[in-house]
Enzyme design. Sequence first.
Site, PDB file in Angstrom:
ATOM      1  N   LYS A 115     -91.976 -15.511 -30.172  1.00 28.61           N
ATOM      2  CA  LYS A 115     -92.073 -14.505 -29.105  1.00 28.61           C
ATOM      3  C   LYS A 115     -93.149 -13.499 -29.486  1.00 28.61           C
ATOM      4  O   LYS A 115     -92.994 -12.732 -30.432  1.00 28.61           O
ATOM      5  CB  LYS A 115     -90.738 -13.798 -28.881  1.00 28.61           C
TER       6      LYS A 115
ATOM      7  N   HIS B  70     -86.582 -11.079 -32.512  1.00 28.31           N
ATOM      8  CA  HIS B  70     -86.576 -12.328 -31.777  1.00 28.31           C
ATOM      9  C   HIS B  70     -87.199 -13.417 -32.643  1.00 28.31           C
ATOM     10  O   HIS B  70     -87.775 -13.131 -33.691  1.00 28.31           O
ATOM     11  CB  HIS B  70     -87.372 -12.216 -30.473  1.00 28.31           C
TER      12      HIS B  70
END
Length: 242
Positions: free
Chosen positions: A128, A124
């Site tokens: 994140k 990601h």
Amino acid sequence: SSEGGTVACGGVAVQCITPDQNWDERIEDLKGQYPGLIVVDYTIPTAVNSNAAFYVKHGVPFVMGTTGGDREALISTTEESQVHAVIAPQMGKQVVAFQAAMELMAKEFPGAFTGYKLEVVESHQSSKVDTSGTAKALVDSFNNLGANFDVKDIEKVRAPSESVSRMGVPEEHLLGHAYHTYHLTSPDGLVNFEFQHNVCSRSIYAEGTVDAVVFLASKVKEGSTKYVHNMIDVLREGNMRG
């Protein structure tokens, strides 16, 4: 900024309210201005439980798309308050359908992959901070299928260079992507299965969020006695937008 203000988002003016601006008064004002108000939460893991407590305190239905936090406490707090909510770590409806299919497979064929080694890698954007909730949910299904895998062993890729070189993420999507790979290898190493779902941009989550809001509004209107829903409930309703 620390002073709040207004920002443009997709051509819509969005007013930013800072913590020092008495949120309790502001949310009550918004309830008066917008009957049927539903809050959508995409924040950070450390804010999940305090935000949910704020929503239920004011009796505001909400869609919680933020991952992390104490999920058991989140669900119990919402159920006890009898405030309607959609709580889901994954809002992309096609990915949710894949999740549901894996859950069904695990239910129908428990132990089908007993003895297989599972490897899970998810990439990601670097912002994140937590492990993907979707990956955790799918690990549960794989374990019910016979894999013996600890969610702590999910490999997180957050370095942009590794996301590109190892996971194949296009550079233009480094700031918004979700690439997941689940690899199963037989005990003798001669049989391999691999499942992937690779998402660039956030449009899939926006579409799913709109479906969740429409679904939740209908549940509030009909006075449903089930207060906590997930995206599989939204899928089963069958009235999603294309």
